[in-house]
Design a protein around this motif. Structure first.
Motif, mmCIF file in Angstrom:
data_model
loop_
_atom_site.group_PDB
_atom_site.id
_atom_site.type_symbol
_atom_site.label_atom_id
_atom_site.label_comp_id
_atom_site.label_asym_id
_atom_site.label_seq_id
_atom_site.Cartn_x
_atom_site.Cartn_y
_atom_site.Cartn_z
ATOM 1 N N HIS A 160 0.844 -1.200 0.000
ATOM 2 C CA HIS A 160 0.000 0.000 0.000
ATOM 3 C C HIS A 160 0.880 1.252 0.000
ATOM 4 C CE1 HIS A 160 -3.895 -1.912 0.831
ATOM 5 N NE2 HIS A 160 -3.238 -2.738 1.611
ATOM 6 N N THR A 193 5.204 -9.698 11.527
ATOM 7 C CA THR A 193 4.616 -9.541 12.864
ATOM 8 C C THR A 193 3.799 -10.776 13.215
ATOM 9 O OG1 THR A 193 2.606 -8.539 12.009
ATOM 10 C CG2 THR A 193 4.347 -7.028 12.674
ATOM 11 N N GLU A 239 1.766 -12.546 17.045
ATOM 12 C CA GLU A 239 1.579 -12.446 18.494
ATOM 13 C C GLU A 239 2.739 -13.109 19.231
ATOM 14 O OE1 GLU A 239 -0.182 -10.666 21.301
ATOM 15 O OE2 GLU A 239 -1.352 -10.677 19.460
ATOM 16 N N GLY A 292 -0.815 -3.493 11.835
ATOM 17 C CA GLY A 292 -1.906 -3.911 12.711
ATOM 18 C C GLY A 292 -1.550 -3.655 14.176
ATOM 19 N N GLY A 293 -2.390 -4.158 15.074
ATOM 20 C CA GLY A 293 -2.215 -3.894 16.497
ATOM 21 C C GLY A 293 -0.906 -4.425 17.063
ATOM 22 N N LEU A 327 1.993 -4.615 15.486
ATOM 23 C CA LEU A 327 3.062 -3.676 15.091
ATOM 24 C C LEU A 327 2.932 -2.347 15.837
ATOM 25 C CD1 LEU A 327 3.945 -1.166 13.025
ATOM 26 C CD2 LEU A 327 5.483 -3.110 13.201
ATOM 27 N N ASP A 364 1.399 -1.669 18.699
ATOM 28 C CA ASP A 364 1.699 -1.822 20.139
ATOM 29 C C ASP A 364 3.220 -1.828 20.362
ATOM 30 O OD1 ASP A 364 -0.957 -1.990 20.883
ATOM 31 O OD2 ASP A 364 -0.774 -3.920 21.899
ATOM 32 N N THR A 417 -3.574 -0.478 10.233
ATOM 33 C CA THR A 417 -3.938 -1.080 8.936
ATOM 34 C C THR A 417 -4.891 -2.261 9.056
ATOM 35 O OG1 THR A 417 -2.056 -2.578 8.968
ATOM 36 C CG2 THR A 417 -1.692 -0.409 7.962
ATOM 37 N N THR A 434 -6.901 -5.386 1.663
ATOM 38 C CA THR A 434 -6.092 -6.607 1.555
ATOM 39 C C THR A 434 -6.140 -7.456 2.827
ATOM 40 O OG1 THR A 434 -4.191 -5.246 2.176
ATOM 41 C CG2 THR A 434 -4.431 -5.758 -0.165
ATOM 42 N N LEU A 435 -6.931 -7.032 3.785
ATOM 43 C CA LEU A 435 -6.981 -7.755 5.064
ATOM 44 C C LEU A 435 -7.804 -9.040 4.921
ATOM 45 C CD1 LEU A 435 -6.047 -7.356 8.031
ATOM 46 C CD2 LEU A 435 -8.287 -6.358 8.490
ATOM 47 N N LYS A 462 -14.361 5.781 22.053
ATOM 48 C CA LYS A 462 -13.093 5.461 22.724
ATOM 49 C C LYS A 462 -12.277 6.730 22.973
ATOM 50 C CE LYS A 462 -8.996 2.729 23.049
ATOM 51 N NZ LYS A 462 -8.178 1.591 22.677
ATOM 52 N N HIS A 469 -6.840 -12.163 18.751
ATOM 53 C CA HIS A 469 -7.210 -11.290 19.875
ATOM 54 C C HIS A 469 -8.689 -10.890 19.814
ATOM 55 C CE1 HIS A 469 -6.771 -8.296 23.027
ATOM 56 N NE2 HIS A 469 -7.456 -7.472 22.250
HETATM 57 N N1 LIG Z 1 -3.067 -0.965 22.493
HETATM 58 C C1 LIG Z 1 -4.331 -1.266 22.639
HETATM 59 O O1 LIG Z 1 -5.127 -0.505 23.211
HETATM 60 C C2 LIG Z 1 -4.842 -2.543 22.030
HETATM 61 C C3 LIG Z 1 -6.229 -2.747 21.897
HETATM 62 C C4 LIG Z 1 -6.664 -3.914 21.280
HETATM 63 C C5 LIG Z 1 -5.742 -4.845 20.820
HETATM 64 N N2 LIG Z 1 -4.403 -4.619 20.968
HETATM 65 C C6 LIG Z 1 -3.422 -5.577 20.461
HETATM 66 O O2 LIG Z 1 -3.562 -5.682 19.055
HETATM 67 C C7 LIG Z 1 -3.024 -6.938 18.639
HETATM 68 C C8 LIG Z 1 -3.898 -7.532 17.551
HETATM 69 O O3 LIG Z 1 -3.886 -6.655 16.453
HETATM 70 P P1 LIG Z 1 -4.427 -7.083 15.013
HETATM 71 O O4 LIG Z 1 -5.681 -7.827 15.145
HETATM 72 O O5 LIG Z 1 -4.376 -5.863 14.190
HETATM 73 O O6 LIG Z 1 -3.382 -8.185 14.541
HETATM 74 P P2 LIG Z 1 -1.994 -8.118 13.739
HETATM 75 O O7 LIG Z 1 -1.282 -6.862 13.980
HETATM 76 O O8 LIG Z 1 -1.311 -9.406 14.088
HETATM 77 O O9 LIG Z 1 -2.436 -8.153 12.214
HETATM 78 C C9 LIG Z 1 -3.102 -9.286 11.727
HETATM 79 C C10 LIG Z 1 -2.442 -9.864 10.469
HETATM 80 O O10 LIG Z 1 -2.796 -9.042 9.377
HETATM 81 C C11 LIG Z 1 -1.610 -8.587 8.688
HETATM 82 N N3 LIG Z 1 -1.986 -7.270 8.198
HETATM 83 C C12 LIG Z 1 -2.024 -6.097 8.859
HETATM 84 N N4 LIG Z 1 -2.599 -5.151 8.091
HETATM 85 C C13 LIG Z 1 -2.907 -5.742 6.914
HETATM 86 C C14 LIG Z 1 -3.524 -5.268 5.709
HETATM 87 N N5 LIG Z 1 -3.973 -4.040 5.593
HETATM 88 N N6 LIG Z 1 -3.644 -6.144 4.682
HETATM 89 C C15 LIG Z 1 -3.224 -7.433 4.817
HETATM 90 N N7 LIG Z 1 -2.658 -7.934 5.930
HETATM 91 C C16 LIG Z 1 -2.501 -7.094 6.965
HETATM 92 C C17 LIG Z 1 -0.521 -8.657 9.708
HETATM 93 O O11 LIG Z 1 0.725 -8.822 9.111
HETATM 94 C C18 LIG Z 1 -0.927 -9.897 10.510
HETATM 95 O O12 LIG Z 1 -0.519 -11.054 9.828
HETATM 96 C C19 LIG Z 1 -2.931 -7.793 19.872
HETATM 97 O O13 LIG Z 1 -1.584 -7.982 20.200
HETATM 98 C C20 LIG Z 1 -3.625 -6.979 20.947
HETATM 99 O O14 LIG Z 1 -3.061 -7.194 22.230
HETATM 100 C C21 LIG Z 1 -3.955 -3.486 21.554
#
Ligand SMILES: NC(=O)c1ccc[n+]([C@@H]2O[C@H](COP(=O)([O-])OP(=O)(O)OC[C@H]3O[C@@H](n4cnc5c(N)ncnc54)[C@H](O)[C@@H]3O)[C@@H](O)[C@H]2O)c1
Length: 330
Positions: A25, A42, A44, A75-76, A78, A80, A100, A143-144, A190, A227
């Motif tokens: 992107h 990335t 967990e 994503g979360g 990365l 975090d 993302t 792409t997600l 939020k 998550h």
């Molecule tokens: N800081 C906070 O307040 C808070 C709140 C909720 C969750 N979290 C944390 O967030 C994490 C989960 O985040 P998540 O669900 O985003 O998971 P993630 O960051 O693991 O992303 C999910 C997957 O999608 C891929 N990806 C990311 N963006 C993409 C896109 N646009 N297109 C294609 N693939 C993409 C990533 O490489 C990964 O394989 C957990 O560790 C959780 O603890 C933090």
């Protein structure tokens, strides 16, 4: 909420840390990749302190100074880790968050909680370090994977139940995927809570709805559960626990529809004995329970038509909600 627009890049010196899965992107739009740019895998299981050590070394060797901004794209997991790295580098530099995934856009990217996991549990090492700017571009979501989209939708659904808004919750269950208005409403909710209580001394604790049992399920499943999926399961269990605690019950047909959406996850559901030790180590543990004399944890309990409430309960209080959750999913 904006499209990918270079006007949102920092004015001064900056470094880029991004999830390798979204580089496409960034480059498609001809966005810059400044010296020291890192595109990283990335997961967990690699959300650990060791992972961010080389990032800090890269920024130090550029060198970046205190006036620099870290731009985090991912994503979360990365965001975090990048937020935590920004809080550590030179005792804290600014960072910008470009979430993302749906989950990161609706929840993880906003509010300044940054963390990595420890072998003892989820997000146990972290800092409150809010990004100076968060740029939500829904274009990333094209792409997600559908599994990650569905997982992210549970964090948004959680916001509807914190407000006690059953109509909103029902419409989210029916639609499957939230629309832009849902995303906007959820972000505003939020943002308001975080603005009033950044350090989670009061109201912000409500945002943990679904996370008490959810974190235990996620960890005990060996991260087989995503998550957001664990939060969905934990939120349903919280509805059941609320009823057991004498709060008004959710309508049976609502719980049935809620459980119906979660049924595909039943094969990942860890048993109660594997969840209990994780619950006992929960960050939300607050020491002695007045009722049992043992340890107690903050539990957020939703109520139909009213804002959710906070109760201190022993970890064992979740046993029967876990059993009823398992039964509802079979
Ligand atoms: N800081 C906070 O307040 C808070 C709140 C909720 C969750 N979290 C944390 O967030 C994490 C989960 O985040 P998540 O669900 O985003 O998971 P993630 O960051 O693991 O992303 C999910 C997957 O999608 C891929 N990806 C990311 N963006 C993409 C896109 N646009 N297109 C294609 N693939 C993409 C990533 O490489 C990964 O394989 C957990 O560790 C959780 O603890 C933090």
């Amino acid at each position: 909420m904006e499209g990918l627009d270079p006007r949102f890049l920092p004015d001064g010196p900056w470094a880029l840390i991004g999830d390798e899965n979204v580089r496409v992107h960034w480059t498609r739009h001809g966005f810059p990749e400044p010296p020291g740019t890192l595109w990283v895998p990335t997961s967990e299981t690699t959300k650990r302190l060791e992972t961010i050590d080389p990032w800090l070394e890269t920024w130090a060797s550029l060198p970046l100074h205190r006036d620099a901004t870290i731009v985090a794209v991912g994503g979360g997991v990365l965001t975090d880790m990048a937020g935590l790295a920004a809080s550590l580098f030179l005792r804290g530099v600014k960072w910008h968050c470009w979430p993302t995934t749906l989950l990161a856009q609706v929840d993880a990217g906003l509010g300044g909680k940054t963390a990595v996991n420890l072998p003892s549990g989820k997000n146990l090492a972290g800092a409150f370090h809010p990004p100076e700017r968060m740029i939500v571009c829904t274009e990333f979501l094209s792409t997600l994977s559908s599994r990650h989209r569905s997982a992210g939708a549970w964090e948004l659904f959680k916001h509807a139940l914190i407000e006690g808004d059953l109509d909103w919750a029902e419409s989210l269950l029916a639609a499957g995927q939230p629309g832009p208005d849902d995303l906007r409403r959820s972000l505003l909710q939020k943002a308001g809570v975080v603005h009033r209580d950044l350090r989670e001394t009061g109201e912000r604790k409500l945002l943990n709805l679904g996370h008490t049992l959810g974190h235990a399920l996620e960890s005990a499943s060996g991260f087989g559960l995503l998550h957001g999926e664990a939060v969905g399961l934990g939120t349903l269990a919280a509805c059941l626990l609320a009823e057991e605690q004498g709060l008004p019950a959710f309508p049976a047909d609502f719980l049935k529809r809620f459980a119906g959406r979660l049924k595909p996850l039943s094969r990942f559901l860890p048993d109660w004995p594997s969840c209990l030790p994780v619950l006992c180590r929960d960050k939300k543990a607050i020491g002695e329970s007045k009722t049992s004399g043992g340890s107690a944890i903050h539990c957020v309990l939703p109520i139909p038509g009213q804002r959710a409430v906070l109760r201190s309960l022993p970890p064992e209080a979740w046993a029967s909600a876990h059993a009823r959750l398992s039964a509802l999913l079979t």
